[in-house]
Design an enzyme around this catalytic site. Structure first.
Site, PDB file in Angstrom:
ATOM      1  N   LYS A   1       0.851  -1.192   0.000  1.00 35.12           N
ATOM      2  CA  LYS A   1       0.000   0.000   0.000  1.00 35.12           C
ATOM      3  C   LYS A   1       0.885   1.240   0.000  1.00 35.12           C
ATOM      4  CE  LYS A   1      -0.270   1.797   3.531  1.00 35.12           C
ATOM      5  NZ  LYS A   1      -0.018   2.852   4.525  1.00 35.12           N
TER       6      LYS A   1
ATOM      7  N   ASP B   1      -5.342   0.352   8.539  1.00 31.35           N
ATOM      8  CA  ASP B   1      -5.008   0.148   7.129  1.00 31.35           C
ATOM      9  C   ASP B   1      -5.662  -1.095   6.524  1.00 31.35           C
ATOM     10  OD1 ASP B   1      -3.457   2.388   7.212  1.00 31.35           O
ATOM     11  OD2 ASP B   1      -1.529   1.353   7.135  1.00 31.35           O
TER      12      ASP B   1
END
Length: 290
Positions: A11, A128
C-alpha cells in the site's frame, strides 16, 4: 490438497494529511492510496487448527503466532487453516505489509470457507486493513473507516526502504501539528501520470517531517530518489521509512531502481507501476502449496 493463494500488494500513501485528533487519541486522516505490483504472498490450506509458517527474504523477526496480524485475521473468521506467508515486504515500513497480509488472509479465508467479512471487522484489526481489502485506488478518511474509491491513472514508481523499521507511535509523538488542512473536497479529474504528479506536488505527507527526525536515514533515501533522472516527485509513504519516487516514464523508473539497487545493495528497492491491484489480489485456488 486444495489451497487458496492470495497476493498482498504493498500500500502506498501518495498523500497523507493529518487533519485532527479525536478525544480517544485516534488521528483523523485524509489520504490518497494506491497499490504496488510488489507484495507478500499467502497460501491458505485446510488444516487441523490454525497455524502460520513464515518464510521468504524478509521473514527474519516476523512472528508466526498471534502477534502476526495475518494469523489474527484468519482467527477472526474462524475455521481451521494452515497459513503460509512468503514475506517479501520489509516490516514496519509504511507500506502496509502487516495490514496487507491481514487483508489477504481475510480474502483467502472467505474463499476457502465461504465466510463473510465487513469493514468494521477489518478495521478492528488495524486502520489500514479495510483499504487493503480492496487493493484499488481509494481516498481514505476518518480513522480509516471512510473509503471512497477514486479513478487514478497508473504511475511508474521506485520504492526504497533503508531497512530501518520506524515506530508509528514515535512518529505521531514527534508530529508538531495535528490539525492540518485536508485535500480538496473534490479531487480534480486526473487522466495521466503527469497530471497526477502535478496534483500530488500540491499535497503532503504530514508524517514525513517527524519521521525524518525519528529516523534521519529517510533524508538519504529521499535525496537518492530526487537525484534520479526522470524523477518528478519523491515522498515518504505512511509513517515511513519507505519512500517512493514517481516518474512519467516506466523506463526511467526501471533504470532508477537498478541504479539505486547497485549503489545501495543493503537497501530494499523495487520498481513498478502503481495503481489498481484488485485483480492480482483476488484469491486463486490451487491444488497444493507451491
Amino acid at each position: 490438497m486444495r489451497a487458496t493463494e492470495v497476493f498482498a500488494p504493498a500500500k502506498i500513501n501518495l498523500a497523507l494529511h493529518v487533519i485532527g485528533q479525536r478525544a480517544d487519541g485516534y488521528h483523523l486522516l485524509d489520504s490518497l492510496v494506491v497499490f504496488a505490483p510488489v507484495g507478500d504472498r499467502l497460501v491458505i490450506a485446510p488444516g487441523r487448527g490454525l497455524s502460520l509458517h513464515v518464510h521468504g527474504p524478509e521473514a527474519a523477526g516476523v512472528p508466526a503466532d498471534m502477534g502476526n496480524l495475518a494469523l489474527r485475521a484468519a482467527a477472526l473468521l474462524g475455521g481451521d487453516a494452515a497459513v503460509t506467508l512468503d514475506k517479501r515486504l520489509p516490516s514496519s515500513s509504511g507500506i502496509g505489509g502487516g495490514s496487507a497480509d491481514a487483508a489477504a488472509a481475510l480474502r483467502g479465508m472467505v474463499a476457502l470457507h465461504g465466510t463473510r467479512i465487513n469493514d468494521m471487522q477489518a478495521l478492528a484489526l488495524g486502520a489500514d486493513v479495510p483499504m487493503c481489502l480492496g487493493s484499488r485506488p481509494v481516498r481514505v478518511r476518518g480513522i480509516g473507516e471512510r473509503l471512497d474509491p477514486v479513478t487514478l491513472p497508473p504511475v511508474a514508481a521506485v520504492l526504497v526502504n533503508p531497512r530501518r523499521p520506524v515506530s508509528t507511535p514515535a512518529v505521531f509523538k514527534a508530529l508538531q501539528s495535528r490539525d492540518n488542512p485536508p485535500m480538496p473536497d473534490r479531487l480534480p479529474s486526473l487522466t495521466d501520470a503527469p497530471g497526477l504528479i502535478a496534483f500530488l506536488r500540491e499535497m503532503r505527507n504530514d508524517l514525513e517531517a517527524p519521521a525524518r527526525q525519528v529516523e534521519p536515514v529517510i533524508n538519504l533515501v529521499l535525496t537518492a530518489l530526487e537525484a534520479q533522472r526522470g524523477c518528478t516527485l519523491a515522498r515518504m509513504s505512511g509513517s515511513g521509512a519507505t519512500c517512493f519516487g514517481l516518474f512519467a516514464h516506466e523506463a526511467d523508473a526501471q533504470a532508477a531502481a537498478q541504479r539505486i539497487g547497485r549503489a545501495k545493495p543493503d537497501w530494499w528497492v523495487a520498481g513498478g507501476v502503481l495503481g489498481d491491484q484488485m485483480q492480482q489480489a483476488a484469491p486463486r485456488l490451487s491444488q497444493g502449496i507451491q
